[in-house]
Each structure stands twice: as C-alpha cells, then as structure tokens.
Design a protein around this motif. Structure first.
Motif, short mmCIF file in Angstrom:
data_model
loop_
_atom_site.label_atom_id
_atom_site.label_comp_id
_atom_site.label_asym_id
_atom_site.label_seq_id
_atom_site.Cartn_x
_atom_site.Cartn_y
_atom_site.Cartn_z
N ASN A 19 0.83 -1.22 0.00
CA ASN A 19 0.00 0.00 0.00
C ASN A 19 0.86 1.27 0.00
O ASN A 19 0.50 2.27 -0.62
CB ASN A 19 -0.95 0.02 1.19
CG ASN A 19 -2.18 -0.87 0.99
OD1 ASN A 19 -2.91 -1.14 1.93
ND2 ASN A 19 -2.41 -1.33 -0.22
N VAL A 29 -5.16 2.57 1.81
CA VAL A 29 -4.29 3.37 0.94
C VAL A 29 -4.38 4.85 1.32
O VAL A 29 -3.37 5.55 1.42
CB VAL A 29 -4.69 3.16 -0.54
CG1 VAL A 29 -3.95 4.12 -1.46
CG2 VAL A 29 -4.42 1.72 -0.97
N HIS A 78 -17.39 12.11 5.43
CA HIS A 78 -17.89 11.79 4.07
C HIS A 78 -19.29 11.22 4.06
O HIS A 78 -19.88 11.03 2.99
CB HIS A 78 -16.91 10.84 3.37
CG HIS A 78 -16.90 9.44 3.91
ND1 HIS A 78 -17.90 8.54 3.66
CD2 HIS A 78 -16.02 8.78 4.69
CE1 HIS A 78 -17.63 7.40 4.25
NE2 HIS A 78 -16.49 7.52 4.90
N THR A 90 -19.41 6.19 -6.65
CA THR A 90 -19.85 7.30 -5.78
C THR A 90 -18.77 8.36 -5.63
O THR A 90 -19.04 9.56 -5.73
CB THR A 90 -20.17 6.74 -4.37
OG1 THR A 90 -20.93 5.56 -4.52
CG2 THR A 90 -20.91 7.74 -3.53
N THR A 118 -7.70 5.35 -7.41
CA THR A 118 -7.14 4.01 -7.26
C THR A 118 -7.79 3.00 -8.20
O THR A 118 -7.28 1.88 -8.33
CB THR A 118 -7.31 3.50 -5.81
OG1 THR A 118 -8.64 3.77 -5.39
CG2 THR A 118 -6.31 4.14 -4.88
N LEU A 131 -13.87 -7.46 1.58
CA LEU A 131 -13.32 -6.28 0.89
C LEU A 131 -14.27 -5.79 -0.21
O LEU A 131 -14.58 -4.60 -0.29
CB LEU A 131 -11.96 -6.62 0.27
CG LEU A 131 -10.81 -6.72 1.27
CD1 LEU A 131 -9.58 -7.38 0.63
CD2 LEU A 131 -10.44 -5.34 1.80
N ILE A 140 -15.44 -3.49 5.20
CA ILE A 140 -14.23 -3.15 5.94
C ILE A 140 -14.25 -1.67 6.28
O ILE A 140 -14.43 -0.83 5.39
CB ILE A 140 -12.97 -3.49 5.11
CG1 ILE A 140 -12.91 -4.99 4.83
CG2 ILE A 140 -11.70 -3.04 5.83
CD1 ILE A 140 -12.93 -5.87 6.07
N GLY A 182 -11.88 0.99 8.33
CA GLY A 182 -10.71 1.37 9.13
C GLY A 182 -9.87 0.20 9.58
O GLY A 182 -9.16 0.30 10.59
#
Ligand SMILES: NC(=O)c1ccc[n+]([C@@H]2O[C@H](COP(=O)([O-])OP(=O)(O)OC[C@H]3O[C@@H](n4cnc5c(N)ncnc54)[C@H](OP(=O)(O)O)[C@@H]3O)[C@@H](O)[C@H]2O)c1
Length: 241
Positions: A28, A67, A105, A133, A152, A225, A230, A232
């Motif tokens: 990462n 990341v 967010h 999104t 990403t 994932l 997931i 934090g």
C-alpha cells in the motif's frame, strides 16, 4: 509453505517488527509513493522527519481506507497540508495521521463538496476509494473549473465523465517496482524509506483484522473487501496457519 518473491521486492525485518505491521505497509505504501510522487509529481518526504510546510494543499479523498491513510501521512511528511475524509467512527484514527482537515464523508454530497472547496485550493487530488460514488463527487468538485484527479480504480460510469475533467489511474505499485525508469525511487523506498518507517513506526497501516483459517479464509477476506464491509481495518490471513 513458502512464498516465491523477487529478491529486490523483499525486506529483512527487524526482530521487533510484526508481520502485520510490515505486510500492511509494503504494497500500500508503494501504491501511495507511485501515485503521489511518480504520477502526481509530489516531491518525496525525507526518510525521517517532515519537510517544512510548503503552504500547498492536497486532497486525499478516503483517509480512513488502507491506501488513503498512508497517503495522508506521506503527503503531510512531504510538507503539504492534507484535507481528507473519514466517517465519524474512524475520525480519531485518521487524526493520528496529522491531516490539516477531516471531512465527514457520510454527509450529503453538496455539503461534502462545499467543505472540500472551502478548504482548497489543491495542488493535487487523490481519490483513494475509486468507486462510482467517489468518482461522481470528484467530478462534481471539478465541474466548474475542470481539471484532473488521480484515482485508485476505474469504476462503472467513468465513460460519462465530462470533457475537461480527467480521471487517471494505474496499477501504481507495479509502476514503482517494475519500471526501470523508477529504479532510483524504488531503491529509496525499499532500502531507506520503508526500513526507517518500520523501525521507527513513523508510518503505520490501519489496525489488523485477522481472519482465522489460513488460506481457507481467502474467499471470506475477498467477500469482506468487495462487499464494502471493511471500515478502518486491514484484513490479514496467515497462510501458515
Ligand atoms: N491502483 C492501485 O494500484 C491500487 C492499489 C491498492 C488498492 N487499490 C484500490 O483502492 C481501493 C481502496 O483500497 P483499500 O484497501 O485502501 O480500501 P479499504 O481500506 O478496504 O477501504 C475501506 C474504507 O473506505 C472508506 N470508504 C468507503 N466508501 C467511501 C466513500 N464513499 N467515501 C469515503 N470513504 C469511503 C471507508 O471509510 P469509513 O469506514 O470511515 O466510512 C472504509 O474505511 C480499492 O478499490 C482497491 O482495489 C488500487
């Protein structure tokens, strides 16, 4: 069980370094260095310590992700003010990475975009989530001015991004470790920056979420994932279990 790897991509660990601490960083952080330094053009931070403030800002959308969190620390250490995002639940974790401002967010699109604008302008934008999104939010942010952002991941709907707005993405870590043009940066990363970060604990992955069952849990890890379950955490399985 033994894993095969190119010697140039392996690292000798100090006895006090944990497997999760190092495995959670090596790929990462390579992604972040590639995205921010090779692609965005940010000067790198010192091997130890921080650069003096440049007075410039970077937007890292998704500071509570694996990341994104590392991108916040990397850009902060490079002397940039970093504006980032998190849910309320992960805010205190993201605060430890020293961004200049954190935006929740989970608020409505227009509120988030207004707060991002109010805290700019930005030298660079890195969307560390890369979903439809978040892409839509970056497009809304740039709608009046145009401009580019690094992401990403490609996502459904990218083909509808209006002219004048550019979403760029790459297999970032691969660029850093495999392209001859970036050999010097890879050597800096593998021989200096990463060993120092691991030894001093100056940059760290999100807390580990260990799944029991070794490789038999690989599908469960992927389901977590890709199902957006997931928050934090960094998922680990131990193949030798
Ligand atoms: N191109 C490359 O080289 C490369 C390399 C590595 C990863 N990736 C990709 O990068 C993406 C992120 O990977 P990761 O492992 O860092 O992710 P991750 O840690 O699994 O991301 C989970 C986090 O994302 C946050 N999040 C989810 N939706 C969000 C939204 N709409 N706005 C803001 N934050 C949101 C959540 O924050 P809260 O829990 O705080 O809500 C959650 O903590 C994935 O698509 C991955 O495939 C690409």
């Amino acid at each position: 069980m033994y894993a095969l790897a190119l010697e140039q991509n392996t690292l000798r660990l100090e006895p006090e370094t944990t497997f999760a601490g190092s495995a959670g960083l090596i790929a990462n952080l390579a992604t972040v260095i590639s995205a921010l330094t090779i692609y965005m053009g940010l000067p790198k931070p010192p091997v130890a310590g921080k650069k003096p403030p440049t007075g410039k800002k970077i937007l890292v959308y998704g500071g509570s992700s694996a990341v994104g969190g590392l991108a916040v620390q990397y850009a902060t250490d490079a002397g940039y003010g970093v504006v980032t995002t998190s849910s309320a639940a992960n805010r205190s974790m993201v605060e430890k990475r020293n961004p200049s401002h954190i935006i929740d967010h989970s608020r409505p699109d227009e509120d988030v975009i207004r707060e991002i604008r109010e805290n700019g302008p930005y030298e660079g934008i890195f969307d560390a989530i890369g979903s439809t999104t978040t892409t839509q939010r970056m497009v809304a942010l740039l709608r009046e001015t145009g401009g580019r952002f690094f992401s990403t991941s490609p996502s459904p709907g990218d083909e509808a991004i209006p002219a004048g707005i550019e979403k760029l993405w790459a297999g970032y870590s691969e660029t850093l470790v495999s392209q001859a043009a970036h050999r010097e940066l890879r050597t800096w990363y593998m021989d200096a920056y990463l060993p120092a970060a691991l030894k001093k604990g100056t940059i760290w992955p999100n807390p580990a979420l260990w799944l029991e069952g070794g490789l038999n849990s690989a599908q469960k890890a992927l389901d977590l994932l890709y199902g957006d379950h997931i928050s934090g955490r960094k998922v680990f399985i131990n193949p030798q279990e």
